[in-house]
Design an enzyme around this catalytic site. Structure first.
Site, PDB file in Angstrom:
ATOM      1  N   ASP A 338       0.841  -1.187   0.000  1.00 20.80           N
ATOM      2  CA  ASP A 338       0.000   0.000   0.000  1.00 20.80           C
ATOM      3  C   ASP A 338       0.885   1.250   0.000  1.00 20.80           C
ATOM      4  OD1 ASP A 338      -2.686   1.293   0.473  1.00 20.80           O
ATOM      5  OD2 ASP A 338      -1.638   1.955   2.280  1.00 20.80           O
ATOM      6  N   GLU A 375       1.824  -0.435  -5.065  1.00 18.04           N
ATOM      7  CA  GLU A 375       0.927   0.666  -5.382  1.00 18.04           C
ATOM      8  C   GLU A 375       1.840   1.884  -5.461  1.00 18.04           C
ATOM      9  OE1 GLU A 375      -3.313   2.467  -3.811  1.00 18.04           O
ATOM     10  OE2 GLU A 375      -1.711   2.177  -2.341  1.00 18.04           O
TER      11      GLU A 375
END
Length: 700
Positions: A338, A375
């Site tokens: 993330d 990401e």
């Protein structure tokens, strides 16, 4: 009372380690003046039963340690750290607060847990989370190992462990709904759908109350990077979660499905300066977080109040030790990082050209072969899609999502972007000479609209989040097909259904690694909410009754997944770069006329012909995002073709004609094909007999 049988212990290994005759505890804190090790009899205890004061001989360098004889796995423990409260120096010690072990392997959470008690003056012993001693070697893996499936064979399914089976319609018994055990019961469903990897939203222990409305559903507020989230276990004892998680991994592996964890090594659940002191802040705030020049303030590149200091040596070791643990002891197959661009920032928050922590992860021999997915952006504007550091990282391709949405929404100037996404995004990744699967393709994910809502809402409807609809993105590239929200108009519903199929077809036919969102195969809706991070209810849960209502769509996805695995565009035996793949594949672009693609901004159609890698199949795809039918010219099949063209995919056709394996697909002999408005057609012709098995038939 004070324990009188404590020994000095050792500084390594860090954490709580079970050895012959007891447990060794070690924790890092440079500026503490003393540390208390607290031992509890159970999770609901209001006070520790034993306190070990770590001073003098219990410290080596900046590590505080002790060996306690006769302790066993299951022992509940925590720390208190005493030292200066000097925010201007980055120090935030609070000797009243109970602190988790940063290396704790399991957690005990009292029923009276209170996040706010850790953010206000005074003690919080009775209402704090605690760590639990665990011995990960006490589990029988029965020969299980990570699967190491190539990305070229991978179809990812992003799911929320609780949301996947929590709905009463799941068929899972009430005691197992929303748990790792409940997920095990749905493995046959995933296998049948054609999924080869599940990507689990955060399962590291997180603070369940870290949200404005007090419900942290998604889990992006970690308080541990080692312990699996306790509330996803159906077992009440604090060690049961370890075995239940591993049972799930083992069962998925037996079905040939990999496990990828969504990991949050960019911030913690301690929030900003007014947040709770749960773990890291109370032990070594000045090490764990990136601080501003005014050391009393946190740098916030995550939108969550703090930023983990990922390239500081202590934090680098923590991240690497965490990843190693989940691979070696929990047998996971990969990680989706993330806001991975946080990992490229230095201790002052500046982007680094060669960030040490990224190379630590990539070059670790214990992590070799582990799937690493970035990401590649953060919440402060650092956007690294196509330029993320490293040689083996895959990337969430946000431009795939946006360009595919623009095309099917019929935006002007969207055809060229679509062409690049179909080919694996060579305009983004071609310079790196990497495999086509470097691009993780997705149209929807947990963050944003579901696929059903993408075609049902023009704007977000996040009122249930209690933030006056301010949260969530306003740039969704969605189109409601003429009516905002649910509609009983048959024409609107038919168009939405076709659009859903269009998105799914492009996703699963494009070069790259596809990722599906949980429930999109059954048109799961969040009622227009594009940021359901705080809704642990039917808005977020998978309503399994939708499968019956949209049986044809579920069948369509199964057919696409089967077709993808046998499409023979990518050589599964040889790793080719994207450029090599494009060089060896024979591809021709067309418009409605052969050899005349229309790249104008006003164009809403595209076609291409592709000869498969081993020259077994000829594939002709026609995409029409225009609001009227278009008649496309179809290339002639040469003498090697067997029985001419067959229509394998037609998103405008009713089921079962919307997708079929080649041998069952309807023949097409005309020189043109009328592609209905807003639809996609794929024709295929087998060029030679090779003995390769056909895609299996898809049944309803």
């Amino acid at each position: 009372m004070k324990a009188d049988n404590a020994r000095p212990g050792l500084s390594a290994p860090i954490g709580a380690t079970v050895t012959d005759g007891g447990v060794n505890f070690s924790v890092f804190s440079k500026n503490a003046t003393s540390i208390d090790l607290l031992l509890f009899d159970d999770a609901e205890a209001v006070e520790p039963s034993r306190v070990v004061q770590l001073t003098g001989g219990h410290r080596t360098y900046h590590y505080w340690h002790a060996f306690i004889p006769d302790l066993v796995p299951g022992q509940i423990y925590a720390y208190r750290a005493h030292g200066p409260f000097a925010p201007e120096r980055g120090l935030r010690f609070d000797g009243d607060k109970v602190l988790l072990d940063p290396y704790g392997l399991s957690m005990a959470v009292p029923g009276s847990y209170d996040r706010m008690a850790a953010a206000i003056p005074g003690g919080n012993t009775a209402v704090a989370m605690k760590s639990v001693v665990a011995d990960p070697s006490r589990y029988d893996w029965e020969g299980d190992q990570p699967l190491r499936r190539p990305f070229a064979q991978t179809v990812i399914y992003e799911l929320h462990v609780r949301g996947f089976t929590r709905h009463p319609s799941s068929g899972v018994t009430a005691d197992k709904r929303g748990t790792y055990a409940g997920l095990i019961e749905k493995i046959p469903y995933l296998k049948d759908l054609g999924i080869t990897a599940v990507e689990l939203l955060p399962v590291h222990q997180f603070d369940p109350q870290a949200a404005p409305n007090g419900v942290n559903y998604w889990g992006y507020q970690p308080v541990s990077f080692f312990a699996p989230h306790h509330a996803y276990s159906s077992r009440p004892d604090p060690l049961g979660v370890l075995d239940e998680f591993r049972d799930m991994v083992k069962a998925l592996h037996r079905a040939g499905i990999e496990v990828i964890l969504d990991v949050v090594y960019n911030h913690t659940g301690e929030a900003g300066a007014d947040g709770p002191t749960i773990c890291y802040r109370g032990l070594a705030n000045e090490f764990y977080y990136i601080l501003q020049d005014d050391r009393s303030k946190y740098a916030d590149y995550t939108g969550c109040g703090n930023t983990l200091n990922a390239n500081q040596s202590i934090v680098r070791r923590l991240i690497q030790d965490s990843l190693r643990y989940w691979v070696t002891e929990m047998h996971v197959d990969g990680f989706r990082f993330d806001l991975a661009s946080i990992l490229t920032r230095d201790e002052a928050g500046h982007p680094l050209p060669s960030p040490p922590v990224v190379w630590d992860i990539e070059s670790d021999p214990l992590l070799a072969g582990t799937k690493l997915i970035a990401e590649a952006w953060d919440a402060a504007g650092l956007y690294q899609v196509g330029s993320f550091i490293g040689d083996t990282w895959q990337e969430w391709n946000g431009r795939f999502r946006d360009d595919v949405r623009r095309f099917w929404k019929a935006d002007a100037g969207s055809v060229r972007g679509l062409a690049m996404r179909l080919l694996g995004s060579p305009d983004i990744y071609g310079h790196e000479d990497r495999e086509a699967e470097q691009s993780i393709n997705f149209v929807t994910c947990h963050d944003g609209f579901t696929l059903n809502d993408l075609v049902s809402y023009n704007g977000k409807h996040n009122e249930a989040n209690a933030e006056n609809n301010r949260d969530g993105s306003d740039d969704n590239l969605s189109w409601n097909c003429g009516v905002e929200g649910p509609s009983d108009d048959p024409a609107v519903e038919a168009l939405r259904h076709r659009q859903v199929k269009n998105f799914l077809a492009v996703l699963l036919l494009s070069a790259g690694t596809p990722m599906l969102l949980m429930g999109d195969e059954a048109r799961r809706t969040q009622r227009g909410n594009n940021n359901a991070y705080c809704l642990d209810d039917e808005v977020s849960w998978f309503d399994w009754s939708l499968l019956e209502r949209h049986r044809d769509l579920h069948r369509f996805v199964r057919g696409l997944a089967s077709f993808r695995q046998r499409r023979d565009v990518v050589d599964l035996e040889t790793t080719l770069s994207l450029n090599q793949l494009l060089e060896h594949s024979r591809l021709d672009w067309h418009g409605v006329r052969l050899g005349h693609p229309d790249w104008a901004d006003s164009s809403h159609s595209l076609a291409f012909t592709l000869r498969s890698f081993h020259t077994r199949f000829l594939i002709h795809v026609m995409l029409n995002a225009y609001w009227e039918p278009l008649e496309f010219e179809v290339p002639p099949v040469d003498d090697a073709g067997e029985s001419g063209w067959r229509c394998c995919i037609d998103t405008a056709a009713p089921s079962p004609g919307d997708v079929a394996p080649w041998r069952h697909a309807r023949r097409h002999t005309a020189r043109t094909f009328v592609v209905q408005s807003r639809s996609l057609v794929l024709l295929a012709s087998r060029l030679q007999r090779t003995g390769v098995s056909e895609p299996r038939a898809v049944t309803s």
